[in-house]
Design a protein around this motif. Structure first.
Motif, short mmCIF file in Angstrom:
data_model
loop_
_atom_site.label_atom_id
_atom_site.label_comp_id
_atom_site.label_asym_id
_atom_site.label_seq_id
_atom_site.Cartn_x
_atom_site.Cartn_y
_atom_site.Cartn_z
N ALA A 89 10.45 -20.38 -21.26
CA ALA A 89 9.12 -19.75 -21.17
C ALA A 89 8.18 -20.59 -20.32
O ALA A 89 8.40 -21.80 -20.13
CB ALA A 89 8.52 -19.57 -22.56
N ALA A 90 7.18 -19.91 -19.79
CA ALA A 90 6.12 -20.59 -19.04
C ALA A 90 4.80 -20.13 -19.62
O ALA A 90 4.67 -18.99 -20.07
CB ALA A 90 6.21 -20.24 -17.57
N ILE A 91 3.84 -21.05 -19.62
CA ILE A 91 2.51 -20.70 -20.11
C ILE A 91 1.54 -20.74 -18.93
O ILE A 91 1.54 -21.71 -18.15
CB ILE A 91 2.05 -21.67 -21.22
N ILE A 92 0.78 -19.68 -18.77
CA ILE A 92 -0.18 -19.61 -17.68
C ILE A 92 -1.59 -19.59 -18.25
O ILE A 92 -1.86 -18.90 -19.24
CB ILE A 92 0.12 -18.38 -16.76
N LYS A 93 -2.44 -20.38 -17.63
CA LYS A 93 -3.84 -20.45 -18.09
C LYS A 93 -4.75 -20.41 -16.87
O LYS A 93 -4.58 -21.20 -15.94
CB LYS A 93 -4.07 -21.74 -18.88
N GLU A 94 -5.67 -19.48 -16.87
CA GLU A 94 -6.64 -19.32 -15.78
C GLU A 94 -5.97 -19.39 -14.41
O GLU A 94 -6.41 -20.09 -13.50
CB GLU A 94 -7.74 -20.38 -15.91
N GLY A 95 -4.84 -18.71 -14.30
CA GLY A 95 -4.14 -18.60 -13.02
C GLY A 95 -3.23 -19.75 -12.68
O GLY A 95 -2.56 -19.73 -11.65
N ARG A 96 -3.21 -20.78 -13.50
CA ARG A 96 -2.35 -21.93 -13.21
C ARG A 96 -1.27 -22.07 -14.27
O ARG A 96 -1.51 -21.81 -15.45
CB ARG A 96 -3.17 -23.23 -13.21
N LEU A 97 -0.09 -22.53 -13.83
CA LEU A 97 1.00 -22.74 -14.76
C LEU A 97 0.77 -24.06 -15.48
O LEU A 97 0.61 -25.09 -14.81
CB LEU A 97 2.32 -22.76 -13.99
N ILE A 98 0.74 -24.05 -16.80
CA ILE A 98 0.45 -25.31 -17.50
C ILE A 98 1.67 -25.82 -18.27
O ILE A 98 1.67 -26.95 -18.73
CB ILE A 98 -0.77 -25.20 -18.43
N ALA A 99 2.70 -25.01 -18.41
CA ALA A 99 3.92 -25.49 -19.06
C ALA A 99 5.08 -24.59 -18.67
O ALA A 99 4.90 -23.38 -18.50
CB ALA A 99 3.75 -25.48 -20.57
N LEU A 100 6.24 -25.19 -18.46
CA LEU A 100 7.46 -24.42 -18.18
C LEU A 100 8.63 -25.20 -18.75
O LEU A 100 8.90 -26.34 -18.33
CB LEU A 100 7.63 -24.20 -16.67
N ASP A 101 9.28 -24.64 -19.72
CA ASP A 101 10.40 -25.35 -20.35
C ASP A 101 11.19 -24.36 -21.22
O ASP A 101 10.83 -23.18 -21.29
CB ASP A 101 9.86 -26.49 -21.23
N SER A 102 12.23 -24.88 -21.87
CA SER A 102 12.93 -24.01 -22.82
C SER A 102 12.01 -23.78 -24.01
O SER A 102 11.15 -24.62 -24.31
CB SER A 102 14.24 -24.67 -23.28
N VAL A 103 12.18 -22.64 -24.64
CA VAL A 103 11.33 -22.33 -25.79
C VAL A 103 11.51 -23.41 -26.86
O VAL A 103 10.54 -23.84 -27.50
CB VAL A 103 11.66 -20.92 -26.34
N GLU A 104 12.73 -23.92 -26.96
CA GLU A 104 13.03 -24.97 -27.95
C GLU A 104 12.22 -26.23 -27.64
O GLU A 104 11.58 -26.80 -28.51
CB GLU A 104 14.53 -25.26 -27.89
N ASN A 105 12.24 -26.64 -26.35
CA ASN A 105 11.49 -27.85 -25.98
C ASN A 105 9.99 -27.66 -26.08
O ASN A 105 9.28 -28.58 -26.46
CB ASN A 105 11.85 -28.28 -24.55
#
Lengths: 291, 262
Positions: free
Chosen positions: A199-215
């Motif tokens: 999964a990746a988390i996006i905030k205000e147009g910027r990617l703030i996290a990208l990793d396995s859901v487990e991690n």
């Protein structure tokens, strides 16, 4: 093999923000969750990837092909389900499904029939008479009937009842097992946590996290629950504290020793430290402003 | 071809209503001719005393006493307004409606290039206009048979060829505009067709506004010129063809780079 790759992908609407320098990589076989609240840039990212809007700067590729110059080739192997399914008024569901297959120059009638049966979709109805849920179902059939290598799904479950959501994810998991890559945009974290591998988390147009859901779930923040007390420990930084009759619970991201020192003098009867849920991780990322 | 057929199916009802309406009015007009012919003396006097109005509609150069003159004035106005409006609506809505109805996302996420989408949609506009004109010509010919009269075929063919080109030009201009807009398409289309129609009337009334004839396609489809000269002003028509091609090219250039609204 990387199925979706973006490098510093940026899209602005005049002076308004869309997405900013997005570096995203989705691998073949991923069941990928794309998380963010409304307005974070999820749909902008997807619409850019699909060639509906053009990047302001940066590049993006799908199956190693450029999303601008090789869009038509890319779309042959992509199934897209938009967050709002809109079809041509006056047409019947079967005509829409057949039009979608026709534009792909494929006979998908058998798979379409199978999907309609599983989703309990009445193909004889006119699309302008359909409820939101049934429009979603028609959209699912259009997106999946040609068995795409990549499924891009933007908020797919809104409007679907829980039974249909279960059936829908069942179909997606089958496609995933058959080798398809799934890119699922959602703000419903439980469905990401339950179904996605990365999964990746996006905030205000910027990617703030990208990793396995487990991690992602194993981030340094822990959910701490203290029983027998009704106040949070002093001297340490905590977040999302909730006090109840039974005790107090909060998110803690600091040193464990500092936590133990802080609770040492407190009359606690029990203490649990657990991994927080993805929704808590999400809030954690949002509150601290990204990694 | 899939999108082309879809477009034709989708616009079939609208096409039928417009074609039947225009065809019916043409039929009524032609059927009125025998009665008008018998009252020719008084009719001529009436029109002769209408000053600028007579010139505005080309009635100073056509005779109401002849079928071709009567047809040019009466049916010319029906084809000018009705046909022009139909072409404008067909052209202006073909792209803008996709965004207005929010179906562009469905259409453009299929493996069909944007230029192919545009080409198929443009062809569907042309097909609708051509089929409407063919049907109206058929009804006009049938009407003449019913009243036992005959058209001057050269003038009749030239007149309808000019009407067809005029509508195609309006369709092309509106298609080009359609690439730029997202909503409010009907008002713009009808407004444009009406403006072009009145430009020709102004052009007929005043010599000072003669340059307008290079802008409005109604100028080369002016029945009084075509019937009295038995030819189309090709200079004006070539300008019209150039405007049509330019409008389509601009429409393509815009739409190929356009961000589709959500």
């Amino acid at each position: 093999m990387t199925v979706i790759e973006t490098k510093k992908l940026t899209k602005t609407y005049g002076s308004a923000r869309g997405i900013t320098e997005l570096d995203l990589a989705v691998n073949e076989g991923d069941f990928f969750g794309f998380i963010g609240p409304n307005g974070a840039g999820k749909s902008t990212t997807i619409r850019t990837l699909l060639g509906l809007i053009f990047p302001t700067s940066g590049t993006a590729s799908i199956f190693g092909k450029d999303i601008v110059s090789q869009k038509t080739e890319i779309l042959r192997d992509v199934g897209y389900m938009p967050s709002e399914a809109n079809f041509y008024n006056g047409m019947r569901v079967r005509d829409i499904i057949s039009l979608s297959a026709g534009m792909r120059k494929k006979d998908c009638s058998e798979e379409a029939k199978r999907l309609c049966e599983r989703l309990d979709l009445d193909c004889s109805k006119r699309v302008d008479e359909l409820s939101l849920g049934n429009r979603k179902k028609a959209s699912i059939v259009c997106a999946l009937q040609h068995k795409p290598k990549l499924c891009i799904l933007d908020e797919p479950t809104s409007g679907l009842d829980p039974l249909m959501q279960r059936e829908f994810f069942g179909i997606l998991r089958e496609r995933h097992e058959e080798g398809a890559t799934i890119f699922l945009s959602s703000h419903i974290l439980s469905e990401i946590q339950k179904n996605c591998t990365r999964a990746a988390i996006i905030k205000e147009g910027r990617l703030i996290a990208l990793d396995s859901v487990e991690n992602l779930s194993k981030t340094s923040a822990k959910r701490v629950t203290l029983h027998g007390v009704t106040a949070v420990p002093e001297g340490i930084s905590v977040k999302s504290a909730e006090v109840s009759e039974d005790g107090v619970t909060f998110l803690y991201g600091g040193e464990i020793k500092a936590l133990l020192s802080a609770v040492d003098q407190m009359p606690i009867t029990d203490m649990t430290i657990t991994e927080p849920g993805l929704d808590e991780i999400f809030m954690h990322f949002y509150e601290k402003g990204g990694k | 071809m899939t999108i082309y057929i879809k477009e034709l199916k989708q616009s079939a009802k609208s096409w039928l209503i417009w074609t039947l309406s225009i065809g019916f009015m043409m039929l009524i007009c032609v059927m009125m001719f025998p009665e008008m012919e018998s009252q020719m003396d008084s009719v001529t006097d009436v029109f002769a005393n209408m000053g600028g109005f007579t010139a505005a509609f080309g009635m100073d150069r056509l005779s109401f006493g002849e079928l071709m003159g009567f047809y040019g004035i009466e049916c010319g106005n029906i084809m000018g307004i009705g046909g022009g409006f139909f072409a404008a609506l067909a052209g202006i809505s073909v792209l803008a409606n996709e965004e207005k109805e929010r179906t562009a996302e469905f259409l453009l996420t299929h493996p069909v290039s944007r230029d192919s989408v545009l080409f198929q949609k443009l062809m569907s506009v042309f097909t609708q206009i051509i089929l409407m004109n063919a049907a109206v010509v058929g009804i006009s010919l049938l009407s003449a048979v019913i009243i036992g009269e005959e058209y001057k075929m050269t003038e009749f063919v030239l007149l309808h060829a000019a009407y067809l080109m005029m509508q195609i030009e309006i369709g092309c201009i509106c298609f080009g505009i359609s690439a730029f807009i997202r909503r409010g398409s009907i008002g713009i289309g009808l407004g444009l067709a009406l403006a072009l129609y009145f430009m020709n009337i102004i052009c007929n009334i005043s010599d000072k506004a003669e340059s307008l004839k290079y802008i409005t396609p109604y100028a080369y489809a002016e029945a009084s010129n075509i019937i009295s000269e038995a030819e189309i002003d090709m200079k004006l028509m070539w300008v019209g063809i150039a405007i049509s091609v330019l409008a389509v090219i601009i429409g393509f250039m815009k739409y190929l780079k356009k961000d589709i609204s959500a």
